[in-house]
Design a protein around this motif. Sequence first.
Motif, mmCIF file in Angstrom:
data_model
loop_
_atom_site.group_PDB
_atom_site.id
_atom_site.type_symbol
_atom_site.label_atom_id
_atom_site.label_comp_id
_atom_site.label_asym_id
_atom_site.label_seq_id
_atom_site.Cartn_x
_atom_site.Cartn_y
_atom_site.Cartn_z
ATOM 1 N N ASP A 202 5.644 23.694 50.521
ATOM 2 C CA ASP A 202 5.847 22.545 51.408
ATOM 3 C C ASP A 202 4.611 22.405 52.308
ATOM 4 N N PRO A 203 3.556 21.772 51.791
ATOM 5 C CA PRO A 203 2.290 21.684 52.548
ATOM 6 C C PRO A 203 2.449 21.042 53.918
ATOM 7 N N ASP A 204 3.239 19.956 54.016
ATOM 8 C CA ASP A 204 3.376 19.262 55.298
ATOM 9 C C ASP A 204 3.987 20.172 56.355
ATOM 10 N N SER A 205 4.986 20.930 55.965
ATOM 11 C CA SER A 205 5.628 21.847 56.899
ATOM 12 C C SER A 205 4.670 22.947 57.330
ATOM 13 N N LEU A 206 3.873 23.446 56.378
ATOM 14 C CA LEU A 206 2.915 24.500 56.702
ATOM 15 C C LEU A 206 1.846 23.980 57.652
ATOM 16 N N ILE A 207 1.346 22.783 57.397
ATOM 17 C CA ILE A 207 0.326 22.205 58.268
ATOM 18 C C ILE A 207 0.883 22.005 59.669
ATOM 19 N N ALA A 208 2.114 21.499 59.764
ATOM 20 C CA ALA A 208 2.733 21.273 61.068
ATOM 21 C C ALA A 208 2.905 22.586 61.831
ATOM 22 N N SER A 209 3.300 23.641 61.117
ATOM 23 C CA SER A 209 3.507 24.932 61.793
ATOM 24 C C SER A 209 2.179 25.525 62.249
ATOM 25 N N TRP A 210 1.127 25.337 61.453
ATOM 26 C CA TRP A 210 -0.186 25.845 61.852
ATOM 27 C C TRP A 210 -0.739 25.052 63.036
ATOM 28 N N ASN A 211 -0.512 23.746 63.044
ATOM 29 C CA ASN A 211 -0.910 22.955 64.206
ATOM 30 C C ASN A 211 -0.216 23.459 65.463
ATOM 31 N N ALA A 212 1.073 23.702 65.359
ATOM 32 C CA ALA A 212 1.872 24.113 66.512
ATOM 33 C C ALA A 212 1.506 25.495 67.021
ATOM 34 N N SER A 213 0.798 26.284 66.208
ATOM 35 C CA SER A 213 0.434 27.637 66.629
ATOM 36 C C SER A 213 -0.782 27.664 67.545
ATOM 37 N N HIS A 214 -1.385 26.515 67.801
ATOM 38 C CA HIS A 214 -2.546 26.408 68.684
ATOM 39 C C HIS A 214 -2.150 25.698 69.969
ATOM 40 N N ALA A 215 -2.643 26.182 71.101
ATOM 41 C CA ALA A 215 -2.331 25.543 72.378
ATOM 42 C C ALA A 215 -2.777 24.088 72.395
ATOM 43 N N LEU A 216 -3.855 23.763 71.702
ATOM 44 C CA LEU A 216 -4.333 22.388 71.630
ATOM 45 C C LEU A 216 -3.576 21.552 70.606
ATOM 46 N N ARG A 217 -2.665 22.207 69.874
ATOM 47 C CA ARG A 217 -1.793 21.544 68.906
ATOM 48 C C ARG A 217 -2.565 20.823 67.805
ATOM 49 N N ARG A 218 -3.661 21.406 67.399
ATOM 50 C CA ARG A 218 -4.410 20.834 66.278
ATOM 51 C C ARG A 218 -5.287 21.904 65.647
ATOM 52 N N PHE A 219 -5.696 21.636 64.442
ATOM 53 C CA PHE A 219 -6.686 22.476 63.772
ATOM 54 C C PHE A 219 -8.040 22.310 64.448
ATOM 55 N N GLY A 220 -8.909 23.274 64.234
ATOM 56 C CA GLY A 220 -10.294 23.122 64.647
ATOM 57 C C GLY A 220 -11.116 22.475 63.553
ATOM 58 N N GLU A 221 -12.304 22.040 63.924
ATOM 59 C CA GLU A 221 -13.254 21.454 62.980
ATOM 60 C C GLU A 221 -14.405 22.435 62.764
ATOM 61 N N SER A 222 -14.941 22.420 61.569
ATOM 62 C CA SER A 222 -16.063 23.307 61.257
ATOM 63 C C SER A 222 -17.214 23.118 62.233
ATOM 64 N N ALA A 223 -17.438 21.878 62.670
ATOM 65 C CA ALA A 223 -18.532 21.599 63.594
ATOM 66 C C ALA A 223 -18.342 22.317 64.928
ATOM 67 N N GLU A 224 -17.090 22.582 65.309
ATOM 68 C CA GLU A 224 -16.841 23.273 66.570
ATOM 69 C C GLU A 224 -17.222 24.752 66.470
ATOM 70 N N VAL A 225 -17.000 25.342 65.314
ATOM 71 C CA VAL A 225 -17.451 26.721 65.092
ATOM 72 C C VAL A 225 -18.975 26.759 65.011
ATOM 73 N N ALA A 226 -19.557 25.744 64.390
ATOM 74 C CA ALA A 226 -21.016 25.674 64.284
ATOM 75 C C ALA A 226 -21.662 25.586 65.657
ATOM 76 N N ALA A 227 -21.057 24.840 66.569
ATOM 77 C CA ALA A 227 -21.602 24.718 67.921
ATOM 78 C C ALA A 227 -21.606 26.068 68.628
ATOM 79 N N ALA A 228 -20.529 26.830 68.456
ATOM 80 C CA ALA A 228 -20.464 28.160 69.059
ATOM 81 C C ALA A 228 -21.503 29.092 68.448
ATOM 82 N N THR A 229 -21.722 28.957 67.154
ATOM 83 C CA THR A 229 -22.719 29.789 66.474
ATOM 84 C C THR A 229 -24.120 29.483 66.991
#
Length: 261
Positions: A202-229
Amino acid sequence: MKRLQGRACVVTGGAAGIGEAIVVRLVEEGAHVAVADVDGERAQELAERLSGSDGEVLAGRVDVSVPSEVADFVERAAQAFGRLDGIVNNAGVAIPGSAEDISEADWDRVMSVNLKGVWAGMKYAIPHLRAAGGGSIVNMSSVQALVGFPGWAGYAATKGAILSLTQQAAVEYGPERIRVNCIAPGTIMTPMNQRIFETAPDPDSLIASWNASHALRRFGESAEVAAATAFLLSDDASFVTGTCLRVDGGLTVLGPSGQAT
């Protein structure tokens, strides 16, 4: 002036996902970048796409689980650029399985790529960083080094080991002006994670649960990790070493009630 103008860096696993975003950001910051990836064609395509930028880009097929391939590529980069100022040990694989269920072959594979690959990158880059009078190493860990997730025994073990290795090397090489840090991303929408969703019942359910596991309630973007690097590679982080920088949208501070703690 761009923060990494004229500096030379190697990025492993640099042809896709977080690695590709890191390569693009480093080039934007003025760096010369050597892109190592097991998908040599894709690495070359990226190098060609970025040709004409301020920084020179070269590419090669490298399996980081084979130390001799890492050694050869690092030497090639140092020779091409005339120096080496940094390495980003980003290459990794995600192979699921509990301690009970994961096969020996899968355990060995994730250890060889995720952990031995980081060690090999450090081993062969450090002499060049020393010759340059210092430099910066960024290792890609994960929030799984800090908190537990069911079903990822081998992956978590490698990411925890990367954190410990980072801290040890920061102490070992700090007197030589070599800084060593790691990044612990939260859930980032990468091709690796996309494959996990595609095979989920159930991809939609998995995506929703992963979103909810972050205080910002969303996935990160690769560019955000790149900025930290880019920050950790730059002089803006000149007094930062032995640190695990969490780029996790608040995942590791979100309590079981779903409230930030």
